[in-house]
Write a protein that holds these residues in place. Structure first.
Motif, PDB file in Angstrom:
ATOM      1  N   LEU A   1      -8.881  -1.671   5.725  1.00  0.00           N
ATOM      2  CA  LEU A   1      -8.768  -0.191   6.073  1.00  0.00           C
ATOM      3  C   LEU A   1      -8.701  -0.295   7.746  1.00  0.00           C
ATOM      4  O   LEU A   1      -8.153   0.430   8.430  1.00  0.00           O
ATOM      5  N   HIS A   2      -9.377  -1.285   8.419  1.00  0.00           N
ATOM      6  CA  HIS A   2      -9.474  -1.483   9.754  1.00  0.00           C
ATOM      7  C   HIS A   2      -8.071  -1.929  10.529  1.00  0.00           C
ATOM      8  O   HIS A   2      -7.827  -1.478  11.560  1.00  0.00           O
TER       9      HIS A   2
ATOM     10  N   TRP B   1     -14.817  10.038  -2.344  1.00  0.00           N
ATOM     11  CA  TRP B   1     -14.267   8.655  -1.901  1.00  0.00           C
ATOM     12  C   TRP B   1     -14.683   7.581  -2.961  1.00  0.00           C
ATOM     13  O   TRP B   1     -13.929   6.515  -3.043  1.00  0.00           O
TER      14      TRP B   1
ATOM     15  N   TRP C   1      -8.551  17.851   2.781  1.00  0.00           N
ATOM     16  CA  TRP C   1      -8.783  16.346   2.839  1.00  0.00           C
ATOM     17  C   TRP C   1     -10.391  16.246   2.529  1.00  0.00           C
ATOM     18  O   TRP C   1     -10.955  15.274   2.381  1.00  0.00           O
TER      19      TRP C   1
ATOM     20  N   ARG D   1      -4.967  -1.186   9.133  1.00  0.00           N
ATOM     21  CA  ARG D   1      -4.022  -0.030   8.818  1.00  0.00           C
ATOM     22  C   ARG D   1      -4.123   1.209   9.585  1.00  0.00           C
ATOM     23  O   ARG D   1      -5.174   1.518  10.045  1.00  0.00           O
ATOM     24  N   THR D   2      -2.936   1.933   9.274  1.00  0.00           N
ATOM     25  CA  THR D   2      -2.954   3.300   9.969  1.00  0.00           C
ATOM     26  C   THR D   2      -3.573   4.308   8.945  1.00  0.00           C
ATOM     27  O   THR D   2      -3.507   3.958   7.763  1.00  0.00           O
ATOM     28  N   TRP D   3      -3.857   5.356   9.461  1.00  0.00           N
ATOM     29  CA  TRP D   3      -4.215   6.648   8.769  1.00  0.00           C
ATOM     30  C   TRP D   3      -3.019   7.042   7.767  1.00  0.00           C
ATOM     31  O   TRP D   3      -3.354   7.314   6.848  1.00  0.00           O
ATOM     32  N   ARG D   4      -1.941   6.801   8.417  1.00  0.00           N
ATOM     33  CA  ARG D   4      -0.580   7.250   7.784  1.00  0.00           C
ATOM     34  C   ARG D   4      -0.695   6.260   6.219  1.00  0.00           C
ATOM     35  O   ARG D   4      -0.265   6.692   5.317  1.00  0.00           O
ATOM     36  N   TRP D   5      -0.930   5.027   6.579  1.00  0.00           N
ATOM     37  CA  TRP D   5      -0.809   3.907   5.410  1.00  0.00           C
ATOM     38  C   TRP D   5      -1.726   4.513   4.261  1.00  0.00           C
ATOM     39  O   TRP D   5      -1.417   4.337   3.150  1.00  0.00           O
ATOM     40  N   LEU D   6      -2.964   4.602   4.752  1.00  0.00           N
ATOM     41  CA  LEU D   6      -3.873   5.274   3.721  1.00  0.00           C
ATOM     42  C   LEU D   6      -3.651   6.485   3.236  1.00  0.00           C
ATOM     43  O   LEU D   6      -3.840   6.855   2.030  1.00  0.00           O
ATOM     44  N   ARG D   7      -3.300   7.391   3.790  1.00  0.00           N
ATOM     45  CA  ARG D   7      -2.724   8.773   3.137  1.00  0.00           C
ATOM     46  C   ARG D   7      -2.009   8.499   2.378  1.00  0.00           C
ATOM     47  O   ARG D   7      -1.881   9.289   1.300  1.00  0.00           O
TER      48      ARG D   7
END
Length: 67
Positions: free
Chosen positions: A30-31, A10, A3, A33-39
């Protein structure tokens, strides 16, 4: 690939998020959304024809990637 290595790129990821998914990272989404969503979306970029994929999965020497 780690990561840390991904996030060091980026600028590529941000451009591809916009091009591939229509996500403007500067919009503040991005604020919300979850980390999972971005991942999941970043992982999706690694299997899509885009800058991020070409950076981490360059074509083998002598081969060109089709569109």
């Amino acid at each position: 690939m780690t990561w840390d290595a991904l996030l060091d790129e980026w600028a590529l990821i941000e451009a591809d998020l916009h091009q591939v998914y229509g996500i403007d990272a500067e919009s503040g989404v991005l604020h919300d959304r979850t980390w999972r969503w971005l991942r999941l979306r970043i992982m999706g970029l690694l299997s899509t024809e885009c800058r991020t994929n070409r950076r981490f999965n360059p074509p083998e020497s002598g081969q060109k990637r089709g569109r």
